[in-house]
Design an enzyme around this catalytic site. Structure first.
Site, PDB file in Angstrom:
ATOM      1  CG  HIS A   1     -10.471   1.160  -0.968  1.00 16.68           C
ATOM      2  ND1 HIS A   1     -11.220   1.380  -0.173  1.00 16.68           N
ATOM      3  CD2 HIS A   1      -9.163   1.183  -0.568  1.00 16.68           C
ATOM      4  CE1 HIS A   1     -10.390   2.154   1.158  1.00 16.68           C
ATOM      5  NE2 HIS A   1      -9.744   2.017   1.180  1.00 16.68           N
TER       6      HIS A   1
ATOM      7  CD  GLU B   1      -7.739   3.946  -1.532  1.00 14.06           C
ATOM      8  OE1 GLU B   1      -8.000   4.311  -0.278  1.00 14.06           O
ATOM      9  OE2 GLU B   1      -6.892   2.888  -1.535  1.00 14.06           O
TER      10      GLU B   1
ATOM     11  CD  GLU C   1      -2.365   1.349   0.909  1.00 13.36           C
ATOM     12  OE1 GLU C   1      -3.136   2.175  -0.636  1.00 13.36           O
ATOM     13  OE2 GLU C   1      -3.705   1.204   0.394  1.00 13.36           O
TER      14      GLU C   1
ATOM     15  CG  HIS D   1      -1.832   4.757   2.723  1.00 10.80           C
ATOM     16  ND1 HIS D   1      -1.531   3.560   3.400  1.00 10.80           N
ATOM     17  CD2 HIS D   1      -3.072   4.061   2.988  1.00 10.80           C
ATOM     18  CE1 HIS D   1      -2.485   2.891   4.579  1.00 10.80           C
ATOM     19  NE2 HIS D   1      -3.876   2.796   3.993  1.00 10.80           N
TER      20      HIS D   1
ATOM     21  CD  GLU E   1      -4.623  -0.629  -2.505  1.00  5.87           C
ATOM     22  OE1 GLU E   1      -5.156   0.543  -1.818  1.00  5.87           O
ATOM     23  OE2 GLU E   1      -4.009  -1.461  -2.868  1.00  5.87           O
TER      24      GLU E   1
END
Length: 387
Positions: free
Chosen positions: A287, A237, A185, A187, A211
């Site tokens: 997500h 997302e 991830e 973020h 991600e």
């Protein structure tokens, strides 16, 4: 059938207040949905109530018409509140016809959905801790897990921090072996150059995907990173329009899309997103960082979407009382969510239990503050402090 009342319930999950919606009808059928935000709770709760004047008196089984009316009433706008209302309408329609929602979406193409665990690394940013935590998740039967090893990095990653981040990934890979999928991830943390550097360093660990390595809404930057590293890049997302997904998958550079049912507008729009992705040979990996109710919503979608890849799930790492506030939570067994056959979404709220866990003013996850991985409330005196 007409909607007669809308109720909202705010439940104090420690790192993200959950918002649940319940619709009542003149025929006694009720429906539930979720409208949880990230760093917003009260504005979304108020938005649901504000939309009530546009919803009460409408037929909940005419879902597309109701959604279109709300969209136009908001001057071609969208809110997370609309998604929660839309989910509840699908729940009502399924219960009215005595079929699961997935049957209304064209029927199931699978009876179980592979899940990956998130939220399992609540502790120090230390390789040894991550190893212990990952081992527990694998023992539970999960065959894939996601984690953010990058601390509170923002745009750039200092060399010391880069070494620690990669050490965490290496330790987890060595501990779980090659047969467990790792999802890294980002973020939305990095600049393009930093994301490319990190992405290339991750290649030796063969992650399932990297991600949101850059700001999710910067589609050009996302595609640029994906074109420069061997690790698949996944994103989406934050998207609130179908056009954003069309742009993301254009040219077949991105092969994994991650719509969030609350952001994209509900179940119907999730299915449209899946179709857009399929047109470019891309996979759907929704997500989902909310409650078990939102997991149940995603299971209905995943059962019917034939290009589903895998489903994110926090349910086994949530607070211990999560199961007490609702009935019908779908367990993960041997790494899979089994698709239920209950009418509607298959979830009912336990209202007396909901009241035991009120809104918390510190129930927010601040991803750019040191120690966010612990998912703990900070002391009140620390609110607003620049750490």
């Amino acid at each position: 059938m007409k909607i007669t009342q809308i109720k909202t319930y705010v439940v104090g999950n420690p790192w993200k207040n959950w918002i649940f919606i319940k619709l009542y009808t003149d025929e006694g059928v009720t429906g539930v949905g979720e409208a949880t935000g990230g760093l917003q709770t009260k504005p979304i709760e108020a938005a649901v109530q504000e939309l009530s004047s546009l919803v009460i008196g409408k037929d909940p089984t005419k879902i597309n018409l109701l959604w279109d009316d709300l969209y136009k009433a908001l001057f071609l706008g969208y809110s997370v509140a609309m998604s929660g209302i839309e989910q509840a309408c699908w729940d009502i329609l399924g219960k009215t016809l005595q079929v699961p929602v997935y049957q209304l979406l064209g029927g199931a193409v699978r009876k179980k959905i592979r899940a990956y665990a998130n939220g399992w690394y609540k502790g120090p940013r230390d390789p040894a801790f991550f190893v212990e935590a990952a081992a527990r998740i694998v023992e539970m039967g999960y065959t894939a897990l996601k984690f953010d090893p990058f601390g509170n990095a923002y745009r750039f990653l200092e060399r010391k921090e880069e070494k620690l981040s990669l050490a965490i990934v290496r330790a987890v890979r060595d501990a779980v072996g090659e047969d467990i999928d790792l999802i890294i991830e980002g973020h939305d943390r990095f600049s393009v150059s930093t994301a490319v550097t990190v992405g290339k360093a991750l290649e030796e660990f063969r992650p399932m995907w990297f991600e949101t390595p850059v700001m999710s809404t910067d589609i050009e930057a996302t595609r640029e990173v994906a074109g420069k590293i061997a690790v698949p890049v996944a994103s989406g997302e934050r998207f609130q329009s179908l056009n954003q997904f069309s742009q993301l998958v254009e040219g077949n550079v991105i092969s994994i899309v991650q719509p969030e049912v609350l952001e994209i507008g509900g179940i119907s729009r999730m299915m449209k997103t899946a179709a857009i992705a399929q047109g470019h040979e891309a996979f759907l990996a929704p997500h989902n960082a909310q409650s078990p109710l939102c997991t149940a919503v995603n299971v209905q979608i995943g059962a019917a979407a034939d290009n589903l890849l895998i489903q994110e799930c926090f349910d086994d790492t949530n607070v211990e009382w999560a199961d007490s506030v609702m009935e019908g939570r779908i367990p993960v067994r041997d790494g899979y969510l089994e698709v239920p056959d209950k009418p509607g979404l298959g979830i009912e709220l336990r209202e007396k239990e909901l009241a035991k866990y009120p809104y918390g003013e510190r129930n927010f996850l601040k991803l750019f503050e040191a120690g966010w991985e612990k998912r703990e409330n900070k002391p009140k005196e620390d609110i607003g402090r620049n750490i």
